[in-house]
Structure formats: structure tokens, C-alpha cells
Design a protein around this motif. Structure first.
Motif, PDB file in Angstrom:
ATOM      1  N   PHE A   1       3.337  -6.358 -23.090  1.00  0.00           N
ATOM      2  CA  PHE A   1       3.570  -7.012 -24.390  1.00  0.00           C
ATOM      3  C   PHE A   1       4.983  -7.593 -24.483  1.00  0.00           C
ATOM      4  O   PHE A   1       5.194  -8.611 -25.122  1.00  0.00           O
ATOM      5  CB  PHE A   1       3.317  -6.030 -25.547  1.00  0.00           C
ATOM      6  CG  PHE A   1       1.878  -5.603 -25.632  1.00  0.00           C
ATOM      7  CD1 PHE A   1       0.880  -6.529 -25.928  1.00  0.00           C
ATOM      8  CD2 PHE A   1       1.514  -4.290 -25.406  1.00  0.00           C
ATOM      9  CE1 PHE A   1      -0.446  -6.144 -26.006  1.00  0.00           C
ATOM     10  CE2 PHE A   1       0.186  -3.892 -25.478  1.00  0.00           C
ATOM     11  CZ  PHE A   1      -0.800  -4.829 -25.781  1.00  0.00           C
ATOM     12  N   HIS A   2       5.940  -6.921 -23.836  1.00  0.00           N
ATOM     13  CA  HIS A   2       7.305  -7.474 -23.792  1.00  0.00           C
ATOM     14  C   HIS A   2       7.283  -8.820 -23.062  1.00  0.00           C
ATOM     15  O   HIS A   2       7.850  -9.798 -23.530  1.00  0.00           O
ATOM     16  CB  HIS A   2       8.263  -6.487 -23.109  1.00  0.00           C
ATOM     17  CG  HIS A   2       9.559  -7.097 -22.643  1.00  0.00           C
ATOM     18  ND1 HIS A   2      10.492  -7.609 -23.508  1.00  0.00           N
ATOM     19  CD2 HIS A   2      10.069  -7.287 -21.390  1.00  0.00           C
ATOM     20  CE1 HIS A   2      11.518  -8.087 -22.812  1.00  0.00           C
ATOM     21  NE2 HIS A   2      11.284  -7.899 -21.524  1.00  0.00           N
ATOM     22  N   ILE A   3       6.595  -8.842 -21.950  1.00  0.00           N
ATOM     23  CA  ILE A   3       6.511 -10.068 -21.152  1.00  0.00           C
ATOM     24  C   ILE A   3       5.847 -11.186 -21.975  1.00  0.00           C
ATOM     25  O   ILE A   3       6.303 -12.330 -21.974  1.00  0.00           O
ATOM     26  CB  ILE A   3       5.676  -9.824 -19.860  1.00  0.00           C
ATOM     27  CG1 ILE A   3       6.229  -8.641 -19.058  1.00  0.00           C
ATOM     28  CG2 ILE A   3       5.571 -11.093 -19.004  1.00  0.00           C
ATOM     29  CD1 ILE A   3       7.632  -8.798 -18.563  1.00  0.00           C
TER      30      ILE A   3
ATOM     31  N   LEU B   1       7.653 -13.665 -14.778  1.00  0.00           N
ATOM     32  CA  LEU B   1       8.056 -12.917 -13.585  1.00  0.00           C
ATOM     33  C   LEU B   1       9.373 -12.155 -13.735  1.00  0.00           C
ATOM     34  O   LEU B   1       9.777 -11.432 -12.829  1.00  0.00           O
ATOM     35  CB  LEU B   1       8.165 -13.887 -12.400  1.00  0.00           C
ATOM     36  CG  LEU B   1       6.835 -14.458 -11.880  1.00  0.00           C
ATOM     37  CD1 LEU B   1       7.075 -15.706 -11.040  1.00  0.00           C
ATOM     38  CD2 LEU B   1       6.080 -13.393 -11.073  1.00  0.00           C
ATOM     39  N   HIS B   2      10.031 -12.279 -14.894  1.00  0.00           N
ATOM     40  CA  HIS B   2      11.416 -11.824 -14.964  1.00  0.00           C
ATOM     41  C   HIS B   2      11.607 -10.327 -14.742  1.00  0.00           C
ATOM     42  O   HIS B   2      12.680  -9.906 -14.324  1.00  0.00           O
ATOM     43  CB  HIS B   2      12.091 -12.284 -16.264  1.00  0.00           C
ATOM     44  CG  HIS B   2      11.898 -11.375 -17.433  1.00  0.00           C
ATOM     45  ND1 HIS B   2      10.832 -11.490 -18.289  1.00  0.00           N
ATOM     46  CD2 HIS B   2      12.629 -10.317 -17.892  1.00  0.00           C
ATOM     47  CE1 HIS B   2      10.927 -10.557 -19.219  1.00  0.00           C
ATOM     48  NE2 HIS B   2      11.998  -9.834 -19.000  1.00  0.00           N
ATOM     49  N   ASP B   3      10.599  -9.521 -15.000  1.00  0.00           N
ATOM     50  CA  ASP B   3      10.790  -8.082 -14.817  1.00  0.00           C
ATOM     51  C   ASP B   3      10.164  -7.513 -13.542  1.00  0.00           C
ATOM     52  O   ASP B   3      10.443  -6.361 -13.204  1.00  0.00           O
ATOM     53  CB  ASP B   3      10.246  -7.311 -16.033  1.00  0.00           C
ATOM     54  CG  ASP B   3      11.311  -7.119 -17.117  1.00  0.00           C
ATOM     55  OD1 ASP B   3      12.515  -7.236 -16.797  1.00  0.00           O
ATOM     56  OD2 ASP B   3      10.943  -6.874 -18.268  1.00  0.00           O
ATOM     57  N   VAL B   4       9.364  -8.299 -12.840  1.00  0.00           N
ATOM     58  CA  VAL B   4       8.660  -7.688 -11.683  1.00  0.00           C
ATOM     59  C   VAL B   4       9.558  -7.471 -10.466  1.00  0.00           C
ATOM     60  O   VAL B   4       9.157  -6.813  -9.512  1.00  0.00           O
ATOM     61  CB  VAL B   4       7.389  -8.466 -11.223  1.00  0.00           C
ATOM     62  CG1 VAL B   4       6.323  -8.492 -12.287  1.00  0.00           C
ATOM     63  CG2 VAL B   4       7.719  -9.857 -10.736  1.00  0.00           C
TER      64      VAL B   4
ATOM     65  N   ALA C   1      15.451 -15.802 -24.300  1.00  0.00           N
ATOM     66  CA  ALA C   1      14.188 -15.234 -24.788  1.00  0.00           C
ATOM     67  C   ALA C   1      14.167 -13.724 -24.555  1.00  0.00           C
ATOM     68  O   ALA C   1      13.784 -12.950 -25.434  1.00  0.00           O
ATOM     69  CB  ALA C   1      13.011 -15.908 -24.094  1.00  0.00           C
ATOM     70  N   ASP C   2      14.616 -13.293 -23.373  1.00  0.00           N
ATOM     71  CA  ASP C   2      14.647 -11.862 -23.046  1.00  0.00           C
ATOM     72  C   ASP C   2      15.622 -11.130 -23.968  1.00  0.00           C
ATOM     73  O   ASP C   2      15.354 -10.028 -24.435  1.00  0.00           O
ATOM     74  CB  ASP C   2      15.052 -11.686 -21.579  1.00  0.00           C
ATOM     75  CG  ASP C   2      14.797 -10.277 -21.055  1.00  0.00           C
ATOM     76  OD1 ASP C   2      13.810  -9.652 -21.478  1.00  0.00           O
ATOM     77  OD2 ASP C   2      15.581  -9.816 -20.208  1.00  0.00           O
ATOM     78  N   ARG C   3      16.760 -11.757 -24.236  1.00  0.00           N
ATOM     79  CA  ARG C   3      17.759 -11.130 -25.099  1.00  0.00           C
ATOM     80  C   ARG C   3      17.264 -11.018 -26.531  1.00  0.00           C
ATOM     81  O   ARG C   3      17.533 -10.022 -27.212  1.00  0.00           O
ATOM     82  CB  ARG C   3      19.058 -11.940 -25.058  1.00  0.00           C
ATOM     83  CG  ARG C   3      19.804 -11.714 -23.762  1.00  0.00           C
ATOM     84  CD  ARG C   3      20.957 -12.669 -23.618  1.00  0.00           C
ATOM     85  NE  ARG C   3      21.797 -12.308 -22.477  1.00  0.00           N
ATOM     86  CZ  ARG C   3      22.778 -13.059 -22.024  1.00  0.00           C
ATOM     87  NH1 ARG C   3      23.036 -14.214 -22.596  1.00  0.00           N
ATOM     88  NH2 ARG C   3      23.488 -12.663 -20.988  1.00  0.00           N
TER      89      ARG C   3
END
Ligand code: ADP
Ligand code: NI
Length: 224
Positions: free
Chosen positions: A29-31, A58-61, A122-124
Motif C-alpha cells: 500500500f505504501h508503494i 521499484l523504489h523499495d525492492v 512522493a516517497d517523502r
């Protein structure tokens, strides 16, 4: 040939599978939220939507929270993008974004492209606001950290990645160590507008929390 929609769907499936085994509270859900925010910001900032969306997905994988071997994880992403027929230059761009955008204790990597700036923003943003507060307490709970302890001061200096990840702290300290600093690090004007509102939410929360911590209700407006 794959269409952009098909490529993104395949990337989505890959990410879902990778995050499935995750126990660090890093959920799909974060992604999904980061992806949506990245799309919204990319449109206003006239960034390349495909690059932003793929990098957001892909930012967290490749993150050390999810994988033991980051280098190997990057190779996995490269292989996936190759198989999907993503242009070499796009592949390099996406990898560059996801390998440089993480906070990890404050090391400041300026993002070199507008797409990188968008995805990092976006992540921040997802670390701020009501969701940001909830994620902070989930994280602290999962790590066995207390929610607050006045005897443990916030770690305000720039930390190494190991200190940031493994040092003992508290949920409340995380607001000082990271979250309240994020607004000043936002790259794009579009994201700043969203971040400002969510910054106010966490600022107010911290103030209310510390007031309630006193426990005497003396600063609260009591109505009879
Ligand atoms: P991401 O790249 O998705 O922001 P992080 O692992 O840095 O991943 O953070 C995941 C969530 O947990 C974020 O909401 C972040 O603010 C929060 N978090 C990270 N480190 C801590 C910590 N030491 N204490 C409390 N919350 C934390
Ligand atoms: Ni993230």
C-alpha cells in the motif's frame, strides 16, 4: 513488444512478489500511494510519467530493509527491465533513481533528474501527515522501540546508515531526526504544496503529544 501498461503491470507483479515476504512493515500500500503521488506530481512538473511510475514501483525492492544483498537486487531489477524490453537509457535512469533516493540517516544525494526529484518527493510525502505518523509508530513497534522516552535525546547529527537503521531511538525522536526536516528537502514546487499541509499535521501532532505527555491537562482548554 510490450505496451507501457503491460510493462508497468509486470513491474507491479514483480514488486508485489518481492514485498510479500517482507516482515519490516513495508507494504504494497505504501508503494501504491507513492506511485499515485508520483503520477500526480509528474504531471504537474512535466516529468516523464513512465520513468516516475516505474521508479516509484521499484523504489523499495532494492532497499536493505527488504533484501540482504542490495547489489544482487539491483541486478534483478535490471534483468526484469531488460526482459520487458525497456530501453537501455530508461533502465539506467530508473536504476539511478532508486539507488540514490533513500534517506538513510541524512546523507544528501541531490537527485539529478526531474523524474528522480518527483519520486523522491512522493516517497517523502508518504512519510508525512496522518499516514506518516501511523507509519512511524508501526515501525517503532516492530523494532521494539518505545513511543517516547524523555531520557533518550533525538540523534540530530548526520548518522551513518548503520546508526540510522540499527541505533535505538524512539518513535517521537524520529519526528526530530527525520520527519520535521523533510519539508525543507522537498525538490519540486508541486510536492511542496502537498508536503506543507502534511508537515503542519505532524507538527501539530508532536505539540499535542508532548502536551498530553505532561498528563495534567493544564494547557488544554477545559470546558465544564
Ligand atoms: P521509506 O523509504 O519507505 O520511507 P523507511 O524504512 O525509511 O522507508 O521508513 C519506513 C517508515 O518508517 C517511514 O514512514 C519512516 O518515517 C518510518 N521510520 C523509519 N525509521 C524510523 C525510526 N527509527 N523510528 C520510527 N519510524 C521510522
Ligand atoms: Ni518508500
Amino acid at each position: 513488444m510490450h505496451t507501457i501498461t503491460e510493462i508497468l503491470k509486470q513491474i507491479e507483479d514483480y514488486v508485489k512478489e518481492k514485498l510479500q515476504d517482507d516482515t519490516s512493515g513495508h507494504d504494497w500500500f505504501h508503494i501504491e500511494r507513492v506511485r499515485k503521488l508520483a503520477i500526480t506530481i509528474s504531471e504537474k512538473e512535466q516529468a516523464n510519467r513512465f520513468i516516475c511510475e516505474a521508479a516509484a514501483l521499484l523504489h523499495d525492492v532494492i532497499d536493505d530493509k527488504i533484501v540482504d544483498d542490495e547489489e544482487q537486487a539491483v541486478i534483478g531489477v535490471e534483468e526484469l527491465l531488460n526482459e520487458l524490453g525497456v530501453a537501455k537509457s530508461d533502465c539506467i535512469h530508473i536504476i539511478e533513481i532508486i539507488t540514490t533516493m533513500s534517506f538513510k540517516g541524512g546523507s544528501q544525494h541531490g537527485m539529478s533528474t526531474i523524474e528522480g526529484k518527483v519520486v523522491q518527493d512522493a516517497d517523502r510525502i508518504d512519510a508525512l501527515g496522518a499516514i506518516g505518523i501511523a507509519r512511524t509508530f508501526m515501525y517503532a513497534g516492530a523494532k521494539g522501540h518505545p513511543m517516547h522516552d524523555p531520557k533518550i535525546p533525538p540523534r540530530l547529527k548526520t548518522m551513518s546508515k548503520e546508526e540510522y537503521r540499527n541505533g535505538k531511538s524512539t518513535a517521537m525522536n524520529h519526528f526530530y531526526e527525520k520527519l520535521l526536516k523533510l519539508k525543507s528537502r522537498i525538490n519540486t514546487e508541486t510536492a511542496l504544496q502537498i508536503a506543507e499541509e502534511r508537515h503542519t499535521v505532524i507538527e501539530q501532532f508532536v505539540e499535542d503529544f508532548l502536551e498530553e505527555w505532561q498528563g495534567d491537562g493544564s494547557n488544554e482548554k477545559l470546558t465544564h
